[in-house]
Write an enzyme that holds these catalytic residues in place. Structure first.
Site, PDB file in Angstrom:
ATOM      1  N   ASP A  79       0.845  -1.205   0.000  1.00  0.00           N
ATOM      2  CA  ASP A  79       0.000   0.000   0.000  1.00  0.00           C
ATOM      3  C   ASP A  79       0.882   1.258   0.000  1.00  0.00           C
ATOM      4  O   ASP A  79       0.372   2.381  -0.045  1.00  0.00           O
ATOM      5  CB  ASP A  79      -1.018  -0.005   1.150  1.00  0.00           C
ATOM      6  CG  ASP A  79      -0.380  -0.071   2.520  1.00  0.00           C
ATOM      7  OD1 ASP A  79       0.867  -0.138   2.618  1.00  0.00           O
ATOM      8  OD2 ASP A  79      -1.132  -0.047   3.521  1.00  0.00           O
ATOM      9  N   SER A  80       2.205   1.070  -0.035  1.00  0.00           N
ATOM     10  CA  SER A  80       3.116   2.186  -0.321  1.00  0.00           C
ATOM     11  C   SER A  80       2.779   2.811  -1.676  1.00  0.00           C
ATOM     12  O   SER A  80       3.213   3.921  -1.978  1.00  0.00           O
ATOM     13  CB  SER A  80       4.577   1.711  -0.318  1.00  0.00           C
ATOM     14  OG  SER A  80       4.740   0.588  -1.143  1.00  0.00           O
ATOM     15  N   LYS A 107      -1.120  -9.285   3.439  1.00  0.00           N
ATOM     16  CA  LYS A 107      -0.308  -8.740   4.539  1.00  0.00           C
ATOM     17  C   LYS A 107      -1.139  -7.770   5.357  1.00  0.00           C
ATOM     18  O   LYS A 107      -1.892  -6.974   4.795  1.00  0.00           O
ATOM     19  CB  LYS A 107       0.931  -8.030   3.982  1.00  0.00           C
ATOM     20  CG  LYS A 107       1.747  -7.318   5.065  1.00  0.00           C
ATOM     21  CD  LYS A 107       3.121  -6.905   4.570  1.00  0.00           C
ATOM     22  CE  LYS A 107       3.199  -5.567   3.918  1.00  0.00           C
ATOM     23  NZ  LYS A 107       2.813  -4.424   4.776  1.00  0.00           N
ATOM     24  N   GLU A 122      10.043  -3.793  10.034  1.00  0.00           N
ATOM     25  CA  GLU A 122      10.391  -2.505   9.413  1.00  0.00           C
ATOM     26  C   GLU A 122      10.855  -1.505  10.470  1.00  0.00           C
ATOM     27  O   GLU A 122      10.202  -1.323  11.510  1.00  0.00           O
ATOM     28  CB  GLU A 122       9.167  -1.928   8.673  1.00  0.00           C
ATOM     29  CG  GLU A 122       9.464  -0.562   8.057  1.00  0.00           C
ATOM     30  CD  GLU A 122       8.392  -0.055   7.093  1.00  0.00           C
ATOM     31  OE1 GLU A 122       7.385  -0.754   6.880  1.00  0.00           O
ATOM     32  OE2 GLU A 122       8.593   1.051   6.555  1.00  0.00           O
ATOM     33  N   GLU A 156      -0.920  -5.262   9.181  1.00  0.00           N
ATOM     34  CA  GLU A 156       0.022  -4.660  10.136  1.00  0.00           C
ATOM     35  C   GLU A 156      -0.443  -4.870  11.574  1.00  0.00           C
ATOM     36  O   GLU A 156      -1.631  -4.764  11.874  1.00  0.00           O
ATOM     37  CB  GLU A 156       0.146  -3.150   9.857  1.00  0.00           C
ATOM     38  CG  GLU A 156       0.720  -2.844   8.488  1.00  0.00           C
ATOM     39  CD  GLU A 156       0.910  -1.347   8.215  1.00  0.00           C
ATOM     40  OE1 GLU A 156       0.722  -0.525   9.146  1.00  0.00           O
ATOM     41  OE2 GLU A 156       1.252  -1.005   7.079  1.00  0.00           O
ATOM     42  N   ASP A 161      -1.024  -6.169   0.083  1.00  0.00           N
ATOM     43  CA  ASP A 161      -1.347  -5.493   1.341  1.00  0.00           C
ATOM     44  C   ASP A 161      -2.849  -5.355   1.509  1.00  0.00           C
ATOM     45  O   ASP A 161      -3.562  -5.009   0.560  1.00  0.00           O
ATOM     46  CB  ASP A 161      -0.761  -4.076   1.308  1.00  0.00           C
ATOM     47  CG  ASP A 161       0.392  -3.897   2.277  1.00  0.00           C
ATOM     48  OD1 ASP A 161       0.358  -4.505   3.369  1.00  0.00           O
ATOM     49  OD2 ASP A 161       1.327  -3.156   1.939  1.00  0.00           O
TER      50      ASP A 161
END
Ligand code: KIV
Length: 271
Positions: A49-50, A116, A186, A118, A88
């Site tokens: 999602d960057s 993925k 990260e 978080e 993501d």
């Protein structure tokens, strides 16, 4: 041993970890780059999602929607034959088990092999268990969590004091217990990332987390030096370092990760 002809699977990534073979990962958001990454032998391609920052031009990843992720995941997976494609789950798309299953289904249906998400709150762990129970492979993400940028007060290194480090190690163990098969670390001290990696049986991918992870991941545009704004300390611009083409830059990154030359000490923080 790196074999460009081998089609990768999740068990193959686990075997690479078991045999201490470094896993090489990068982000991609479109078919052309995805094909190039796949041909060069990148093992894991993350549709991150960057893309909210490097494709859409936002300050954070928060504006990215499930529809955006589906669009880019479909484009990437259409071009990939060898690598494992991870997508993501964007901000606020996995707040309940039902919502998470619906989001994951839409990403798996367009070609993601793993999703993925978080964090490791109690609620997150329940969501991971529900996904894994439905045979959705899950990648976890600890440390600097871009979807928590406002809570963290910016894109700031995490796990720097002893109690935060202890909590992160516990979170990693709980994620593994809940069923994640890959974990991204990260923006944490190198020593902590090494400790976490050694405590787990699943592979870890580091970004700004030192050399002790099972593999490395970078945002592709950081590696090419085209991300707008300040260059992240942990990234290496392979084009500026002399690679003759985009393909050569990506290939150099893969060689350096596999040989342990990347990351170098200037790309990580010890504590
Ligand atoms: O969205 C993304 O690209 C990521 C990487 C920074 C790991 O999560």
């Amino acid at each position: 041993m790196f074999d460009p002809g081998r089609t990768l699977t999740l068990p193959a990534l686990q075997a690479m970890c078991t045999h201490a073979e470094k896993i090489v990962a990068l982000t991609a958001y479109d078919a052309s780059f995805a094909r190039l990454l796949d041909e060069v032998g990148i093992d894991v391609i993350l549709v991150g999602d960057s893309l909210g920052m490097v494709i859409q031009g936002h300050e954070t990843t928060l504006p990215v929607t499930v529809a955006d992720m589906v669009y880019h995941t479909r484009a990437v997976s259409s071009a990939v034959n060898r690598a494992v494609v991870v997508a993501d789950m964007p901000y606020l798309s996995y707040g309940s088990r039902t919502q998470a299953l619906v989001t994951a289904a839409s990403l798996i249906r367009v070609g993601a092999q793993m999703v993925k998400l978080e964090g490791a709150s109690r609620q997150r762990l329940g969501i991971i268990e529900a996904l894994v129970d439905q045979n959705v492979p899950v990648c976890g993400h600890l440390g600097l969590l871009p979807q928590s940028v406002y809570r963290m007060g910016g894109f700031i290194m995490q796990g720097r004091d002893a109690s935060a480090a202890r909590r992160m190690l516990d979170d990693a163990l709980m994620l593994q217990q809940a069923g994640v098969s890959l974990l991204i670390l990260e923006g944490i001290p190198a020593q902590l990332a090494t400790e976490i990696t050694q405590a787990l049986t699943i592979p870890t991918l580091g970004i700004g987390a030192g050399p002790g992870c099972s593999g490395q991941i970078l945002v592709l545009y950081d590696l090419l030096g085209i991300t707008p704004g300040k260059k992240p300390r942990f990234a290496k611009n392979y084009l500026a370092e002399g690679a003759a083409s985009i393909g050569a830059a990506i290939e150099r990154y893969a060689i350096e990760v596999r040989s342990g030359c990347f990351p170098a000490p200037e790309h990580w923080i010890q504590a």
